[in-house]
Design a protein around this motif. Structure first.
Motif, PDB file in Angstrom:
ATOM      1  N   ILE A 344      -9.816   4.394  -3.086  1.00 56.13           N
ATOM      2  CA  ILE A 344      -8.915   3.635  -2.228  1.00 56.13           C
ATOM      3  C   ILE A 344      -7.793   4.554  -1.766  1.00 56.13           C
ATOM      4  N   SER A 345      -7.555   4.563  -0.462  1.00 59.15           N
ATOM      5  CA  SER A 345      -6.488   5.376   0.107  1.00 59.15           C
ATOM      6  C   SER A 345      -5.509   4.470   0.844  1.00 59.15           C
ATOM      7  N   ARG A 346      -4.231   4.721   0.647  1.00 58.30           N
ATOM      8  CA  ARG A 346      -3.231   3.968   1.401  1.00 58.30           C
ATOM      9  C   ARG A 346      -2.972   4.682   2.715  1.00 58.30           C
ATOM     10  N   VAL A 347      -3.230   3.968   3.800  1.00 55.19           N
ATOM     11  CA  VAL A 347      -3.082   4.521   5.142  1.00 55.19           C
ATOM     12  C   VAL A 347      -2.122   3.632   5.915  1.00 55.19           C
ATOM     13  N   GLN A 348      -0.946   4.143   6.227  1.00 50.31           N
ATOM     14  CA  GLN A 348       0.078   3.386   6.949  1.00 50.31           C
ATOM     15  C   GLN A 348       0.328   2.033   6.286  1.00 50.31           C
ATOM     16  N   GLY A 349       0.433   2.063   4.967  1.00 46.81           N
ATOM     17  CA  GLY A 349       0.728   0.861   4.209  1.00 46.81           C
ATOM     18  C   GLY A 349      -0.457  -0.035   3.933  1.00 46.81           C
ATOM     19  N   GLN A 350      -1.632   0.354   4.399  1.00 44.76           N
ATOM     20  CA  GLN A 350      -2.830  -0.444   4.192  1.00 44.76           C
ATOM     21  C   GLN A 350      -3.765   0.255   3.201  1.00 44.76           C
ATOM     22  N   PHE A 351      -4.384  -0.533   2.310  1.00 42.88           N
ATOM     23  CA  PHE A 351      -5.281   0.013   1.296  1.00 42.88           C
ATOM     24  C   PHE A 351      -6.715  -0.109   1.789  1.00 42.88           C
TER      25      PHE A 351
END
Length: 426
Positions: A344-351
């Motif tokens: 899981i990667s957090r991208v611009q506040g999204q998981f």
């Protein structure tokens, strides 16, 4: 302390356990179209209208969810069963390359006789079939085994439809650890508790589950025998005991302990005993998972300043950083062939769920949801199950590695968390 609070403290923002009413039934909703899907028609089995389970529908849903097959309207050739002489013309006209027919009938002892046959419509060739005598409770398992037979016959790889998943729900003040079919149906409660239960992990032979329970008012690791319900305490050391992961040989588990301050990785014998610290670090190290060969462990650490995924030999030594893209990568899981890392990667506040082919080191986001968590590979490595929020609801999803075919295993309401896909039964 709630599991969400505990997870945020130890994983720097990882979403915690959520909830789904225990009574909720699942339905499979498949979305997406692959480029190389094999068109297949699964005819309603003769006699299934009077049976407790609609076997053809279960088989068809399994095959569609795999991403390898596309369902064709099964009404083209009329009523058929495994003994019918096949006229391939209407099925060719309907666009089917493969055809599944079968029957179900009641035996004198109360069991059901289930039979099926697989046809290659293009070549007008009988590809074989099987029969099962099963109890009412095993009708769904029979359907999953039929789907496994078809999948292996047509792809050359083992199917995963008769395997199981584990997951956690919260219904009011009660937490439940469930064991269910791979499609989410037929869920059986392995453990019910008024205190949080998190982090279920299957043993390599599929007979045991390790998990974390808060019934002692702090996180403690148990090992649970699925068939009998018996369990034993594995890790209850000073501080927190969390994130169990089985070694492939089933003799050892990796755990995260704070007995010496901070969250550190240890290995411990499956029968219990004194744990062995894996690394000497002041960082938070957690979420261990063994590589399929058992020689290394992937884990999440903030040793570089932000959570990233690392790899270290099971004998210890210097860890190697694995993820570099982005500033927040957690929850590693490794495919059974060792080629792919899902996380899981957090991208611009999204998981978001990502998949990386380890030889190339290039991660790819494969979902359009924003609250993904807890990925786990199917035992053939072709699918990933994960938890997410979709259309305002918590749900389990499965996806192909390229993200093109997804299936939602959706409850009627509520939340569901932390799936772990079990192994092939030995």
């Amino acid at each position: 302390m709630t599991p969400a609070t505990w997870r945020r403290r130890h994983l720097m923002g990882l979403l915690g356990a959520a909830a789904l009413p225990a009574w909720a039934q699942f339905r499979v909703e498949v979305t997406g179209v692959g480029l190389t899907q094999l068109p297949i028609a699964v005819v309603p089995f003769r006699g299934e209208a009077e049976a407790p389970q609609k076997l053809a529908s279960i088989v068809q849903a399994d095959l569609e969810r795999s991403g390898q097959f596309r369902a064709i309207d099964a009404r083209a050739g009329g009523a058929l069963d495994e003994s019918s002489r096949l006229d391939v013309a209407p099925w060719r006209q309907a666009g089917a390359d493969m055809l599944v027919v079968g029957s179900i009938g009641r035996l004198a002892d109360g069991r059901y006789d289930v039979r099926f046959r697989l046809w290659d419509v293009v070549r007008a060739q009988d590809l074989g079939g099987q029969s099962y005598a099963v109890t009412t409770g095993d009708l769904r398992l029979a359907a999953h085994r039929i789907a496994d037979f078809i999948y292996e016959k047509l792809t050359g790889e083992k199917g995963v439809f008769s395997t199981r998943i584990a997951y956690v729900t919260k219904n009011g003040p009660r937490y439940n650890l469930w064991v269910a079919d791979a499609d989410g149906e037929n869920a059986q409660s392995a453990l019910a508790s008024p205190e949080p239960v998190i982090s279920p992990a299957w043993s390599a032979n599929g007979t045991q589950l390790a998990y974390v329970s808060f019934e002692s008012r702090k996180p403690v690791v148990y090992v649970h025998e699925v068939a009998t319900g018996r369990r034993r305490l594995l890790a209850n050391f000073r501080g927190s005991n969390s994130a169990p992961a089985w070694a492939p040989d089933g003799r050892t588990l990796a755990v995260t302990l704070s007995r010496e301050g901070g969250s550190q990785l240890y290995t411990i014998d499956a029968g219990g005993g004194e744990p062995r610290r894996l690394l000497q670090s002041s960082a938070i190290d957690t979420e261990p998972v063994f590589a399929p060969d058992g020689r290394s462990i992937y884990f999440t650490s903030d040793r570089g300043g932000s959570p990233q995924i690392y790899r270290v030999a099971t004998t210890g030594g210097s860890p190697e950083r694995v993820t570099f893209g982005g500033s927040y990568n957690i929850s590693p899981t490794i495919s059974p062939d060792g080629r792919h890392l899902a996380f899981i990667s957090r991208v611009q506040g999204q998981f978001k769920l990502h998949v990386m082919e380890l030889p190339s080191g290039q991660p790819v986001a494969i979902t359009d949801t924003i609250a993904d968590e807890s990925p786990s590979f199917a035992p053939n490595g072709r699918l990933i199950v994960y938890a997410t929020r979709q259309n305002g609801r918590e749900a389990l999803m499965t996806t192909t590695l390229d993200g093109k075919i997804k299936a939602r295993l959706a409850g009627q309401s509520g939340d569901i968390r932390e799936p772990d896909w079990g192994p092939y039964q030995r």
